[in-house]
Scaffold this motif. Sequence first.
Motif, PDB file in Angstrom:
ATOM      1  N   GLY A 170       0.834  -1.196   0.000  1.00 62.20           N
ATOM      2  CA  GLY A 170       0.000   0.000   0.000  1.00 62.20           C
ATOM      3  C   GLY A 170       0.871   1.250   0.000  1.00 62.20           C
ATOM      4  O   GLY A 170       2.037   1.198   0.405  1.00 62.20           O
ATOM      5  N   VAL A 229       1.351  16.823  -5.124  1.00 62.04           N
ATOM      6  CA  VAL A 229       0.775  15.576  -5.635  1.00 62.04           C
ATOM      7  C   VAL A 229      -0.171  14.964  -4.604  1.00 62.04           C
ATOM      8  O   VAL A 229      -1.257  14.480  -4.935  1.00 62.04           O
ATOM      9  CB  VAL A 229       1.884  14.570  -6.030  1.00 62.04           C
ATOM     10  CG1 VAL A 229       1.304  13.202  -6.359  1.00 62.04           C
ATOM     11  CG2 VAL A 229       2.681  15.093  -7.216  1.00 62.04           C
ATOM     12  N   THR A 246      -2.417   7.158  -7.386  1.00 64.74           N
ATOM     13  CA  THR A 246      -1.917   8.432  -7.914  1.00 64.74           C
ATOM     14  C   THR A 246      -1.471   8.243  -9.368  1.00 64.74           C
ATOM     15  O   THR A 246      -1.746   9.083 -10.237  1.00 64.74           O
ATOM     16  CB  THR A 246      -0.744   8.907  -7.035  1.00 64.74           C
ATOM     17  OG1 THR A 246      -1.182   8.912  -5.676  1.00 64.74           O
ATOM     18  CG2 THR A 246      -0.286  10.294  -7.421  1.00 64.74           C
ATOM     19  N   ARG A 289       8.793  13.183  -5.277  1.00 59.89           N
ATOM     20  CA  ARG A 289       7.983  13.327  -4.064  1.00 59.89           C
ATOM     21  C   ARG A 289       7.593  14.801  -3.966  1.00 59.89           C
ATOM     22  O   ARG A 289       8.441  15.677  -4.055  1.00 59.89           O
ATOM     23  CB  ARG A 289       8.792  12.904  -2.838  1.00 59.89           C
ATOM     24  CG  ARG A 289       8.040  13.068  -1.544  1.00 59.89           C
ATOM     25  CD  ARG A 289       8.824  12.532  -0.368  1.00 59.89           C
ATOM     26  NE  ARG A 289       8.774  11.071  -0.284  1.00 59.89           N
ATOM     27  CZ  ARG A 289       7.700  10.380   0.107  1.00 59.89           C
ATOM     28  NH1 ARG A 289       6.582  11.006   0.440  1.00 59.89           N
ATOM     29  NH2 ARG A 289       7.738   9.083   0.172  1.00 59.89           N
ATOM     30  N   SER A 290       6.303  15.063  -3.858  1.00 59.09           N
ATOM     31  CA  SER A 290       5.857  16.458  -3.845  1.00 59.09           C
ATOM     32  C   SER A 290       4.549  16.575  -3.077  1.00 59.09           C
ATOM     33  O   SER A 290       3.619  15.781  -3.272  1.00 59.09           O
ATOM     34  CB  SER A 290       5.695  16.950  -5.291  1.00 59.09           C
ATOM     35  OG  SER A 290       4.417  17.461  -5.521  1.00 59.09           O
ATOM     36  N   MET A 338       7.611   8.915  -5.990  1.00 59.01           N
ATOM     37  CA  MET A 338       8.049   9.540  -4.735  1.00 59.01           C
ATOM     38  C   MET A 338       9.564   9.620  -4.649  1.00 59.01           C
ATOM     39  O   MET A 338      10.169   9.336  -3.622  1.00 59.01           O
ATOM     40  CB  MET A 338       7.470   8.791  -3.532  1.00 59.01           C
ATOM     41  CG  MET A 338       5.947   8.777  -3.583  1.00 59.01           C
ATOM     42  SD  MET A 338       5.232   8.112  -2.105  1.00 59.01           S
ATOM     43  CE  MET A 338       3.861   7.203  -2.822  1.00 59.01           C
ATOM     44  N   GLY A 377       1.868   4.509  -4.571  1.00 52.01           N
ATOM     45  CA  GLY A 377       1.504   5.418  -5.667  1.00 52.01           C
ATOM     46  C   GLY A 377       0.693   4.768  -6.780  1.00 52.01           C
ATOM     47  O   GLY A 377       0.635   5.309  -7.882  1.00 52.01           O
ATOM     48  N   LYS A 378       0.054   3.643  -6.495  1.00 48.91           N
ATOM     49  CA  LYS A 378      -0.785   3.001  -7.527  1.00 48.91           C
ATOM     50  C   LYS A 378      -1.907   3.936  -7.974  1.00 48.91           C
ATOM     51  O   LYS A 378      -2.076   4.210  -9.159  1.00 48.91           O
ATOM     52  CB  LYS A 378      -1.465   1.725  -6.970  1.00 48.91           C
ATOM     53  CG  LYS A 378      -0.559   0.557  -6.777  1.00 48.91           C
ATOM     54  CD  LYS A 378      -1.331  -0.660  -6.283  1.00 48.91           C
ATOM     55  CE  LYS A 378      -1.815  -0.530  -4.856  1.00 48.91           C
ATOM     56  NZ  LYS A 378      -0.765  -0.386  -3.858  1.00 48.91           N
TER      57      LYS A 378
END
Length: 323
Positions: A61, A273, A67, A269-270, A239, A64-65
Motif C-alpha cells: 500500500g 501531488v 496516484t 515526491r511532492s 516519490m 503510488g498506484k
Amino acid sequence: MTRKTPNVSRETSEPVRAETFVDTPIAAAAARASEILTPGGTRPLPRPVHPRIITVANQKGGVGKTTTAVNLAAALAIHGLRVLVIDLDPQGNASTALGIDHRQPDISSVYELLLGEATLAEAIQQSPANENLYCVPATLDLAGAEIELVSLVARENRLKNAINPEALGAYGFDYVFIDCPPSLGLLTVNAMVAAREVLIPIQCEYYALEGVGQLLRNIELVQSHLNRDLHVSTVLLTMYDGRTKLADQVSEEVRRHFGDKVLRAVVPRSVKVSEAPGYGMTILDYDPGSRGAMSYVDAAREVAIAGAAGAGSVGGSTSGAQG
Ligand code: ADP
Ligand code: MG
C-alpha cells in the motif's frame, strides 16, 4: 438484490459533449491545465490500434498506484485520448481524485459490475475534469466483493467479461487503467485477467522491491493459468526524492532488474501531488505547472509511444511476457 439506477441514461453511445463542463471549478482548472500542458493545441500522442488495458498493481500500500492510475489517465485524456479508470479499491481513492462522488447512495459501481448487476454503461461516470476521461467508481460495498466473488461462476473472469471489447468499443476507449487494492486477492486477479499489461509503481524508499518478487510470481501464475497475454510492460518510479542517496540506489536497482520497462520519467515526491485528491482533482488540474504534473505528462508520453511501438497491440506475439 435490487438493481440500481444507471449513472447515465444514454440511448446511444455518443460521447457526452464539452458543454457539460462549463462553470465548475474543476472545469475551470482543467481548462487552465490544458493551456499549460498542451500549449498551442494538442500535440497528439499515438492512439493504440486496440484499447490497451493496463492493471496498476503492487500489493504494497502507499506506493503510488492510485496516484499513478489517475494522473497517467488524466495526462492521456488531456492529449485527446479516451481513457477509462476502473477503481478496484474499496477505499475509492481513484474515484475521489477524478472528482466522482462515490459516497452517494445508490450509485452503480464496480461492485455491481463484478456481480453482474450492472453493465459498464450503467456503472460508468464521466470525470468533470475532462470529456475524454471516465471512471467506474468503487464504493465501500466492494470490500465484501472479495468474499462474495468466491462462490460465483467464472469468478476470476468477472471484470474481463464486463469490459468486453463491445462494451469498451461503445465509448471508443484507447486506454483502460485498473487501480488495484493493496493485496493479491480475487479483485487483483480479476484485474490481471482483464488486462494485457501490468504497470508496477515502485516507491523510491527502503524496501522498495520488497514484495515485488511475490507480485511477479502471481503474475506468472495468472499468465500460465488464466491469461497467457499478461505481462509487465511498465515500471514507474514514484516519490523520488533527489536529495537522498537512497532514491538513486533504489532507482538503479529497479533499472537493473526491469531494464527498459522502467520509464525514464520519474515522479518526484511532492506535497502538491498528495494534496490534489483532497480537491477532487488530479495533479494536472491542481497544479499544472508543477514538476509532479510534468512528470506524469512525460510518463504518459512514454507509455503511449512504447505502446505504438508494439507493446500495446493485440493479437501479436507474447514476447513481451518474457523477462
Ligand atoms: P497506493 O494506491 O499504492 O496505496 P497512493 O497513490 O494512494 O498509493 O499514494 C499513497 C499516498 O502517498 C497518498 O496519500 C498520496 O497522495 C501520496 N503520494 C502519492 N504519490 C506522491 C508523490 N509523488 N509525492 C508525494 N506524495 C505522494
Ligand atoms: Mg490505492
